[in-house]
Design a protein around this motif. Structure first.
Motif, PDB file in Angstrom:
ATOM      1  N   THR A 302       0.817  -1.211   0.000  1.00 28.53           N
ATOM      2  CA  THR A 302       0.000   0.000   0.000  1.00 28.53           C
ATOM      3  C   THR A 302       0.853   1.263   0.000  1.00 28.53           C
ATOM      4  O   THR A 302       0.646   2.172  -0.811  1.00 28.53           O
ATOM      5  CB  THR A 302      -0.935   0.007   1.219  1.00 28.53           C
ATOM      6  N   GLU A 303       1.831   1.346   0.908  1.00 29.04           N
ATOM      7  CA  GLU A 303       2.652   2.555   0.970  1.00 29.04           C
ATOM      8  C   GLU A 303       3.567   2.664  -0.244  1.00 29.04           C
ATOM      9  O   GLU A 303       3.878   3.774  -0.702  1.00 29.04           O
ATOM     10  CB  GLU A 303       3.469   2.595   2.261  1.00 29.04           C
ATOM     11  N   SER A 304       4.008   1.525  -0.801  1.00 30.29           N
ATOM     12  CA  SER A 304       4.821   1.560  -2.013  1.00 30.29           C
ATOM     13  C   SER A 304       4.008   2.084  -3.193  1.00 30.29           C
ATOM     14  O   SER A 304       4.491   2.899  -3.986  1.00 30.29           O
ATOM     15  CB  SER A 304       5.353   0.161  -2.334  1.00 30.29           C
ATOM     16  N   MET A 305       2.765   1.610  -3.324  1.00 31.82           N
ATOM     17  CA  MET A 305       1.903   2.061  -4.408  1.00 31.82           C
ATOM     18  C   MET A 305       1.628   3.553  -4.305  1.00 31.82           C
ATOM     19  O   MET A 305       1.679   4.290  -5.296  1.00 31.82           O
ATOM     20  CB  MET A 305       0.584   1.287  -4.368  1.00 31.82           C
ATOM     21  N   ARG A 323      -7.298   3.635  -1.891  1.00 31.04           N
ATOM     22  CA  ARG A 323      -8.446   4.032  -1.073  1.00 31.04           C
ATOM     23  C   ARG A 323      -9.150   2.856  -0.390  1.00 31.04           C
ATOM     24  O   ARG A 323      -9.511   2.954   0.774  1.00 31.04           O
ATOM     25  CB  ARG A 323      -9.442   4.814  -1.938  1.00 31.04           C
ATOM     26  N   PRO A 324      -9.356   1.727  -1.068  1.00 35.25           N
ATOM     27  CA  PRO A 324     -10.046   0.611  -0.389  1.00 35.25           C
ATOM     28  C   PRO A 324      -9.289   0.060   0.825  1.00 35.25           C
ATOM     29  O   PRO A 324      -9.890  -0.610   1.659  1.00 35.25           O
ATOM     30  CB  PRO A 324     -10.161  -0.452  -1.486  1.00 35.25           C
ATOM     31  N   TYR A 325      -7.978   0.347   0.916  1.00 33.99           N
ATOM     32  CA  TYR A 325      -7.165  -0.234   1.989  1.00 33.99           C
ATOM     33  C   TYR A 325      -6.849   0.763   3.094  1.00 33.99           C
ATOM     34  O   TYR A 325      -6.184   0.408   4.064  1.00 33.99           O
ATOM     35  CB  TYR A 325      -5.844  -0.768   1.410  1.00 33.99           C
ATOM     36  N   LEU A 326      -7.299   2.021   2.961  1.00 33.22           N
ATOM     37  CA  LEU A 326      -6.916   3.046   3.923  1.00 33.22           C
ATOM     38  C   LEU A 326      -7.388   2.734   5.339  1.00 33.22           C
ATOM     39  O   LEU A 326      -6.698   3.022   6.316  1.00 33.22           O
ATOM     40  CB  LEU A 326      -7.464   4.413   3.485  1.00 33.22           C
ATOM     41  N   MET A 455     -11.540  10.398   2.406  1.00 32.38           N
ATOM     42  CA  MET A 455     -11.444   9.018   1.925  1.00 32.38           C
ATOM     43  C   MET A 455     -11.670   7.997   3.037  1.00 32.38           C
ATOM     44  O   MET A 455     -12.147   6.888   2.783  1.00 32.38           O
ATOM     45  CB  MET A 455     -10.061   8.781   1.300  1.00 32.38           C
ATOM     46  N   CYS A 456     -11.294   8.371   4.259  1.00 33.96           N
ATOM     47  CA  CYS A 456     -11.421   7.440   5.382  1.00 33.96           C
ATOM     48  C   CYS A 456     -11.848   8.219   6.631  1.00 33.96           C
ATOM     49  O   CYS A 456     -11.025   8.491   7.521  1.00 33.96           O
ATOM     50  CB  CYS A 456     -10.082   6.733   5.606  1.00 33.96           C
TER      51      CYS A 456
END
Length: 551
Positions: A302-305, A323-326, A455-456
């Protein structure tokens, strides 16, 4: 009486209407049957006679459509081949007419060609290649620790040799390297909330990548020319937005710089990125960059992306990729996402914190000195850094451009009577350019919280607790980059510009003047005008002595 009469008339009219309506069961059945038969489904035959003229006109197009469907693959390949041939012909003609202007077409063609070759090789021989390399891969995995420490040892030895040889010629470069170490130590001891739990792999890998890229770009001439060419190509590409601004707003668009110059570039580039997303190119590129970061830095997906996305899109747009993983990321990952946003450059908003930039010039003076900036320029560069943090990078760069213009003018003394610096030395100019290149300013705090919070929403309180610390870390991202640049940067004076100045007294950097005159006296004879001008200059006012032959 009248009201009663009206009521009776209304009742009689209603009875007349009822008598005319289908009241019997037989009549209702007929109406229902008619309604049922009137409901036609899609594709039902309306039994309308065909128009012979329309049939004659439409029939060829119908046959063409059927033929295209049956031979879709062949037709698609033919169209693709014709398009490629047309593009290549157009590109060659454009390159012949104006190579510099058409260079972007060549770059696009080469990139697409490389991607197509990669896809072709991977699709045809990926399994065979993997089978052939499997024994070597297994051997590498088995001896990973041993090979890792051997590689690290060799890199450290080579690094030490390189630093020793390089610093022996220019000892002042050690200041930037020492500053890098001091900044890392400060961030570890004072900036980290849990200093004992820091993972050092990303730190050392990050330093290695920074150091390697800086060495290649700033010291290897071929690599520098490649990146310089790509930079000029990017400037040309973004310059099309300026052409659009002139077309829409007129030749005086620059009078409203932010509205008619900065914002159109942001909109233009954002539109280009959106097109690349639609074509699937951005997804592929971001995925590959994030994969490389995971492989080297050991960061999560996630942080790499998100970090990879920050190369191309802005502070609040890159988190949309994840966004889906935040809501599931750890606090550490959320912090890293914020830092990567602050540590990159993007469109900005104007702040309202006037006055803090000058105050911070005192606080940031030691920081600018440790980055490798010459002491005479430290106060002015610290002021620029404070302006960038409490206002934004656009205002700081605008002031820096004024200082650069003063230097190119050739009539401004280095310092005026009040001690104010009118222009920066070449090295100071390069280092502060890197230091200002990030989105880390106070105004960005609201942008970051507003974007991520939307977003979250369930993690807004957690974001508010770490956002200031993330801003602090983001500021030091660009400062660390500037320190590496200070270690590797070698000024190359513009001798032609210097010789064009009417006077050299306090208007030219002494080391640049000495470099130009040293080169001039080595290739010209003593009767040449530039040779005599260099020799006649009063070098006692500088730290250099120029040996000259008598005329």
């Amino acid at each position: 009486m009248n009201n009663r009469t009206k009521g009776e008339n209304l009742e009689s009219e209603e009875r007349d209407l009822d008598s005319k309506s289908p009241s019997s069961s037989d009549d209702k059945a007929e109406v229902h049957e008619f309604n049922k038969s009137s409901k036609l489904e899609v594709g039902d035959d309306l039994k309308i006679p065909e128009n012979e003229l329309a049939s004659i006109i439409v029939k060829p197009f119908t046959k063409i459509g059927i033929y295209c469907k049956r031979n879709y693959d062949i037709i698609a390949r033919i169209v693709m081949a014709v398009s490629v041939v047309f593009y290549i012909g157009f590109m060659i003609a454009a390159l012949i007419i104006n190579f510099k202007r058409a260079a972007s077409l060549l770059v696009i063609f080469c990139l697409v060609l490389c991607f197509q070759i990669y896809a072709f090789v991977r699709g045809r021989w990926a399994d065979d290649i993997e089978k052939r390399w499997m024994p070597l891969r297994n051997a590498t995995v088995t001896n990973t620790n041993c090979l890792k420490w051997i590689a690290i040892g060799m890199l450290l030895v080579l690094l030490a040799i390189f630093i020793a040889l390089d610093v022996s010629k220019r000892p002042q470069q050690l200041v930037s390297l020492l500053g890098y170490v001091v900044f890392i130590f400060f961030l570890w001891t004072c900036g980290s909330k849990y200093p004992t739990k820091v993972r050092w792999r990303p730190v050392f890998w990050g330093f290695g990548i920074q150091f390697g890229l800086a060495a290649l770009i700033l010291r290897v001439e071929v690599v520098f020319e490649i990146f310089n060419w790509l930079g000029n190509l990017a400037q040309t590409f973004l310059g099309y937005a300026t052409k659009g601004s002139v077309f829409v707003f007129g030749d005086l668009y620059y009078q409203h710089f932010v509205a008619f110059k900065v914002l159109p570039i942001i909109i233009y580039f954002s539109s280009f990125i959106s097109v690349m997303y639609y074509l699937g190119a951005m997804q592929w590129l971001i995925f590959k960059v994030s994969w490389l970061m995971q492989l080297t830095l050991g960061t999560s997906g996630t942080e790499s992306m998100c970090a990879a996305g920050n190369i191309f899109i802005g502070l609040t747009e890159s988190p949309l990729l994840i966004r889906p993983y935040l809501q599931d990321v750890t606090t550490s990952e959320l912090f890293a996402i914020m830092v990567t946003g602050f540590g990159t450059i993007a469109g900005s908003v104007l702040g309202a914190y006037l006055g803090f930039g000058h105050i911070c010039s005192y606080a940031f003076t030691p920081v600018t000195y440790l980055m490798g900036i010459e002491w005479i320029d430290c106060f002015k560069c610290a002021e620029l850094l404070g302006t960038k943090i409490f206002l934004n990078e656009f205002i700081a760069y605008e002031e820096l451009s004024r200082l650069i213009a003063n230097k190119r003018n050739g009539t401004y003394a280095k310092q005026d009577d009040s001690g104010t610096v009118n222009w920066l030395n070449d090295k100071s100019e390069a280092i502060i350019t890197y230091a200002l290149c990030s989105f880390a300013n106070v105004g960005a705090l609201g942008i970051m919280l507003g974007g991520l919070g939307a977003m979250c929403p369930e993690r807004q309180k957690e974001m508010a607790k770490i956002v200031v610390r993330a801003l602090f870390a983001g500021i030091f991202v660009s400062i660390l980059n500037a320190s590496i640049a200070g270690f590797f940067y070698l000024p190359e004076p513009n001798c032609e510009q210097i010789y064009g100045f009417a006077s050299w007294n306090s208007t030219v950097e002494s080391i640049s003047l000495y470099s130009c005159c040293q080169y001039t006296t080595s290739i010209l004879n003593s009767t040449h005008a530039e040779y005599r001008r260099c020799c006649d200059f009063d070098w006692t006012t500088t730290a250099y002595i120029l040996p000259c032959a008598s005329p």
